[in-house]
Design an enzyme around this catalytic site. Structure first.
Site, short mmCIF file in Angstrom:
data_model
loop_
_atom_site.label_atom_id
_atom_site.label_comp_id
_atom_site.label_asym_id
_atom_site.label_seq_id
_atom_site.Cartn_x
_atom_site.Cartn_y
_atom_site.Cartn_z
N LYS A 19 0.83 -1.21 0.00
CA LYS A 19 0.00 0.00 0.00
C LYS A 19 0.86 1.26 0.00
CE LYS A 19 -2.05 -0.84 3.95
NZ LYS A 19 -1.30 -2.04 4.36
N ARG A 94 -8.54 1.17 10.13
CA ARG A 94 -8.12 -0.20 10.41
C ARG A 94 -9.11 -0.94 11.28
NH1 ARG A 94 -2.19 0.60 9.68
NH2 ARG A 94 -1.10 -1.38 9.90
N ARG A 133 12.16 -6.70 4.56
CA ARG A 133 11.96 -5.30 4.14
C ARG A 133 12.98 -4.34 4.76
NH1 ARG A 133 5.97 -2.75 4.49
NH2 ARG A 133 6.24 -2.79 6.75
N ARG A 166 12.42 -1.78 10.05
CA ARG A 166 11.47 -1.30 11.05
C ARG A 166 11.47 -2.21 12.26
NH1 ARG A 166 5.88 -0.14 7.90
NH2 ARG A 166 5.10 -1.04 9.84
N ARG A 177 0.46 -8.83 13.60
CA ARG A 177 -0.16 -7.82 12.73
C ARG A 177 -1.12 -8.48 11.74
NH1 ARG A 177 5.24 -5.46 10.79
NH2 ARG A 177 4.14 -3.94 9.50
P1 AMP Z 1 1.79 0.52 9.20
O1 AMP Z 1 2.98 1.35 8.87
O2 AMP Z 1 0.54 0.99 8.52
O3 AMP Z 1 2.06 -0.95 9.00
O4 AMP Z 1 1.51 0.72 10.76
C1 AMP Z 1 2.47 0.37 11.72
C2 AMP Z 1 1.84 0.28 13.08
O5 AMP Z 1 1.29 1.56 13.45
C3 AMP Z 1 0.66 -0.66 13.20
O6 AMP Z 1 1.05 -2.02 13.38
C4 AMP Z 1 -0.07 -0.10 14.40
O7 AMP Z 1 0.60 -0.42 15.61
C5 AMP Z 1 0.08 1.39 14.18
N1 AMP Z 1 -1.02 1.93 13.36
C6 AMP Z 1 -0.93 2.46 12.11
N2 AMP Z 1 -2.12 2.83 11.65
C7 AMP Z 1 -3.02 2.52 12.62
C8 AMP Z 1 -4.43 2.63 12.73
N3 AMP Z 1 -5.19 3.14 11.74
N4 AMP Z 1 -5.01 2.20 13.88
C9 AMP Z 1 -4.28 1.71 14.90
N5 AMP Z 1 -2.95 1.55 14.85
C10 AMP Z 1 -2.30 1.96 13.72
#
Ligand code: AMP
Length: 226
Positions: A19, A94, A133, A166, A177
């Site tokens: 994404k 989410r 990654r 990360r 996740r």
């Molecule tokens: P991402 O970079 O989108 O994979 O997000 C990394 C982490 O940030 C996730 O595993 C969550 O811990 C937190 N996070 C990101 N977006 C959200 C969201 N919309 N709601 C809750 N936690 C989020």
């Protein structure tokens, strides 16, 4: 409701589906802001703000940060003037509650979501992608140790910046996740299908091919593309 020539886009899909990569490309094409709640939260963690300190532990273990926090972040971000003609949301909503609140936030501003594109990739491939990654600290370019390594080893091919992994890109966190995704985020597909907004694409294959599929879906907005 949404005025003409807006592109309020939500990219749905599990972690590692690509994404972020697609959102970065679309942001260049359409000159619209890419709003990634994960990136906003990682910046807060790096700066050790109160929000970052609160969020870090949850993020590292692969759990979600509270709805209240992320909804507040997105509401504030969407009021910025660069979102007037649209935005690309990546990683938000989410949960069902986030999706309902997003609808309300937009409604009071006379807006609505125009498209929801769900990017689907099989679980095994997601695990392989995520655990390899790497990202550039300076320009954010993404690499994969196995599928798409940087020719400069631990430096970025594009700008020479340092590559890093990360904190949540490890197998334990990734499994968590994916579980969280299946339980809390996947049901959003039905929610958006009910509003006739959902389109699903296969997220395996070349980055360019996937982008073409997305642009086909966005169809009549292609006159925006630079
Ligand atoms: P991402 O970079 O989108 O994979 O997000 C990394 C982490 O940030 C996730 O595993 C969550 O811990 C937190 N996070 C990101 N977006 C959200 C969201 N919309 N709601 C809750 N936690 C989020």
């Amino acid at each position: 409701m949404t005025t003409e020539r807006t592109l309020n886009l939500v990219l749905l899909g599990p972690p590692g589906a690509g994404k972020g990569t697609q959102a970065k490309m679309l942001t260049t094409c359409f000159k619209l802001p890419h709003i990634s709640t994960g990136e906003i939260l990682r910046a807060a963690v790096k700066e050790q703000t109160p929000l970052g300190i609160k969020a870090k532990e949850l993020m590292d273990m692969g759990a979600l940060v509270s709805d209240e926090i992320v909804i507040g972040i997105v509401e504030e971000r969407l009021t910025k003037s660069d979102c007037e003609k649209g935005f690309i949301l990546d990683g938000f909503p989410r949960t069902l509650h986030q999706a309902v609140e997003l609808k309300k936030i937009l409604l009071v501003r006379g807006k609505a979501i125009d498209h929801v594109i769900s990017v689907e990739v099989a679980k095994d491939e997601l695990l392989a992608r995520i655990t390899g990654r790497l990202s550039c600290h300076s320009c954010g370019k993404g690499f994969n140790q196995v599928f798409d390594p940087s020719a400069s080893g631990d430096k970025c091919d594009g700008c020479g910046g340092e590559l890093y992994q990360r904190d949540d890109d490890n197998e334990d966190s990734m499994r968590m996740r994916l579980d969280v995704y299946e339980q809390q985020t996947a049901p959003l597909a039905a929610y958006y299908a009910d509003d006739s907004l959902l389109r699903t694409i296969n997220g395996s294959g070349s980055i360019e091919g996937i982008q073409r599929n997305i642009l086909d879906i966005l169809g009549n907005r292609s006159e925006w593309i630079c």
